[in-house]
Design a protein around this motif. Structure first.
Motif, PDB file in Angstrom:
ATOM      1  N   THR B  38       1.113   1.376  -2.676  1.00 16.32           N
ATOM      2  CA  THR B  38       0.741   2.758  -2.366  1.00 16.32           C
ATOM      3  C   THR B  38      -0.306   2.785  -1.259  1.00 16.32           C
ATOM      4  OG1 THR B  38      -0.858   2.704  -4.151  1.00 16.32           O
ATOM      5  CG2 THR B  38       1.255   3.723  -4.635  1.00 16.32           C
ATOM      6  N   SER B  39      -0.180   3.756  -0.387  1.00 14.01           N
ATOM      7  CA  SER B  39      -1.198   3.969   0.637  1.00 14.01           C
ATOM      8  C   SER B  39      -2.201   4.956   0.071  1.00 14.01           C
ATOM      9  CB  SER B  39      -0.563   4.535   1.906  1.00 14.01           C
ATOM     10  OG  SER B  39      -0.624   5.936   1.883  1.00 14.01           O
ATOM     11  N   SER B  40      -3.354   5.055   0.722  1.00 14.56           N
ATOM     12  CA  SER B  40      -4.372   5.981   0.220  1.00 14.56           C
ATOM     13  C   SER B  40      -4.002   7.424   0.557  1.00 14.56           C
ATOM     14  CB  SER B  40      -5.724   5.637   0.823  1.00 14.56           C
ATOM     15  OG  SER B  40      -5.633   5.729   2.231  1.00 14.56           O
ATOM     16  N   ALA B  41      -2.940   7.602   1.362  1.00 15.74           N
ATOM     17  CA  ALA B  41      -2.592   8.947   1.835  1.00 15.74           C
ATOM     18  C   ALA B  41      -1.555   9.635   0.964  1.00 15.74           C
ATOM     19  CB  ALA B  41      -2.113   8.873   3.287  1.00 15.74           C
TER      20      ALA B  41
END
Lengths: 432, 144
Positions: B38-41
């Motif tokens: 997962t990305s932080s976005a």
């Protein structure tokens, strides 16, 4: 008590006479600009068309579109050499709106701002720290010149660097601040981080807040946090900038300076004047601007006139706090943003399609802008870094356009409302 | 034949993963291993090692998910302490940066597999080849 008593407490009837005179003068100047010259000819209008201020309704409206279409010099009444300053809107897509000022205009603007600040309680013994963008944004130079005219000691602190702002306040004993309301919440957080209490550790006694929509509850919260009275300022770059309407010590609406701005409130659909006291769109005609007068300019801001006289004795009518817009513009961190500006940037990125949603939220007292866009199936490669890079690029280009850095959130295709019809593009859930 | 995994773009939201697994269930796809980055976005990429990657990718794509096949290198290891370290040392010695890797233990409890997702799969193959480590064929991978 007043900065310019001969104007500020002039009885309404005499104010109307002054307006009619200035309106005629304004028309005779406006005809010299290419835009109004043509318009007057087409509609058979001249200074003689207007005998009283009510005759203003015989003139057509001027819109932001007109300003853009006649960019850059179409509204100038004097040769370019006669103008000494311009302010223009941000953005790189399409033509910005640009306003030119000559010597007279800058001087009269400074005087309006000085009058406004005086009305809120600023005096020449005050130290005024102006915490907002300088440059093209009118709040910087507008308040600088106005506060100087008043005789206050002005600190042109500009925006950002909160620690330094606090140091300036302490070093020079700042008593008054102009900034956008959301910044004051951040500033208060910074005071707390430093173990300081602004109520005890500063000399602050006056705030001027504007350029950003806020509620009375937010204003009261700011006053409570700092132990400082906060006054609402209203202006727009097309009407110089700050110094159009301002609150007095009673904080019961904004006195609109009727000697400088002929003010109408219209129904944005029928374009007819609304009954007195009802809400509608603000329309202004400049009455004291030489280089670039504007006639019946539609601000798109919604408000109403407040009934009754103000105990401060000023005769200039009071406007209610701006309640919204009759178009889709929104304001964040003091910047005016049209969704179309963001849409045009997104169109440069085939990877994300053309559907989008703009979300405005408040986190820890800061307003944040998030743009949701759909990742297009055919551009997906499974590479996480490529997607992060794409998000950064979009954020960067949007920032160049609107001066605010957005968070870019990629979403699955088909999950946003389609662009057909009247899809809701802006969701504003900022704390009010 | 180079083996493939299926990579799927997902929003980081309740129910999104479940939408993907329901498509795979309907199609009768068997999942061998998975990772979710997962990305932080607010979004992530789901990587799946499945028995029929082409069918899975096609069906997911038809269901509206951004899904692609990505080349992977799969090697067999012993299921013992230090085995993964030995494999990764080979890659580190060759100066190769692994973007994404995952593993799973096989049913015999003696062997495990390591799945490596890099841009240049051929290079990884070569590194393993010269170290005498045999990469699995696509047929072997899908038949695990």
């Amino acid at each position: 008590m007043y900065w310019k008593p001969e104007i500020e407490i002039l009885p309404q009837q005499q104010l109307r006479v002054l307006q009619a005179q200035r309106l005629q003068d304004t028309l005779s100047r406006a005809v010299n600009s290419p835009f109004y010259g043509k318009l007057f000819q087409k509609h058979g209008i001249g200074p003689e068309t207007v005998k009283s201020v009510d005759d203003i309704r015989r003139l057509p409206f001027t819109t932001k579109e007109d300003l853009r279409n006649n960019f850059p010099y179409g509204f100038l009444t004097v040769p370019k050499q006669g103008a000494i300053r311009l302010h223009c809107s941000s953005g790189t897509t399409g033509n910005p709106t640009v306003i030119f000022h000559d010597n007279h205009d800058l001087s009269s603007w400074a005087d309006l701002v000085a009058r406004s600040l005086y009305c809120a309680g600023l005096r020449d013994t005050d130290v005024f720290q102006n915490i907002c963008g300088y440059g093209l944004f009118t709040g910087g130079l507008g308040f600088q010149y106005g506060a100087e005219r008043l005789g206050a000691l002005v600190i042109p602190a500009a925006a950002g660097n909160t620690r330094r702002q606090i140091k300036l306040m302490q070093d020079f004993g700042t008593t008054a601040i102009h900034t956008i309301p959301s910044y004051l919440f951040r500033l208060h957080g910074a005071f707390q981080d430093l173990g300081l209490d602004p109520r005890r550790d500063t000399s602050l006694k006056l705030f001027v807040i504007g350029a950003e929509p806020h509620t009375d509850a937010q204003r009261r919260r700011i006053e409570e946090l700092f132990g400082v009275k906060a006054f609402n300022s209203y202006g727009l770059s097309e009407m110089n900038g700050p110094g159009v309407a301002f609150e007095c010590q009673y904080q019961n609406g904004l006195h609109v300076w009727e000697d400088a701005f002929l003010t109408e409130i219209i129904d944005p659909d029928t374009l007819q004047p609304v009954p007195d006291g009802e809400e509608g769109e603000l329309v202004f005609t400049t009455l004291d601007r030489h280089a670039m007068p504007l006639l019946r300019y539609r601000t798109r801001d919604l408000t109403r006139f407040l009934p009754g006289d103000c105990p401060c004795g000023r005769t200039h009518r009071r406007l209610a706090r701006i309640s919204g817009r009759s178009d889709d513009m929104f304001i964040i961190k003091g910047c005016n943003v049209f969704p179309m500006q963001i849409e045009k940037v997104l169109m440069r990125f085939a990877e994300v399609g053309t559907d989008y949603v703009i979300e405005l939220e408040t986190f820890d007292g800061n307003d944040e802008l998030t743009v949701k866009v759909e990742l297009q199936k055919e551009w997906f490669t499974g590479d996480i870094e490529a997607l992060e890079k794409l998000s950064r690029q979009i954020a960067h280009e949007v920032r160049d356009e609107i001066l605010v850095t957005p968070a870019i959130r990629l979403v699955e295709p088909g999950s946003l409302p389609r662009s057909e019809g009247k899809a809701v593009r802006v969701i504003d859930s900022r704390k009010s | 034949m180079i083996a493939h995994q299926v990579s799927i773009f997902l929003e980081n939201k309740p129910g999104r993963l479940e939408k993907v697994t329901s498509v795979l269930k309907e199609t009768g796809i068997n999942i061998r291993a998975m990772t979710l980055s997962t990305s932080s976005a607010g979004w992530g990429i789901l990587n799946l090692l499945v028995d029929r990657p082409e069918t899975a990718c096609k069906k997911l794509s038809e269901a509206g998910h951004p899904a692609v096949l990505r080349e992977i290198v799969v090697v067999r290891m012993q299921d013992r302490s230090g085995a993964l370290h030995d494999m990764l040392s080979l890659l580190a010695l060759a100066g190769l940066n692994v973007q994404n890797a995952y593993g799973t233990v096989l049913g015999d409890n003696k062997t495990a597999i390591l799945v490596i997702d890099v841009e240049d799969t051929e290079h990884v193959q070569q590194i393993f080849d010269s170290a005498g480590v045999q990469a699995l064929t696509s047929k072997e991978v899908y038949g695990l």
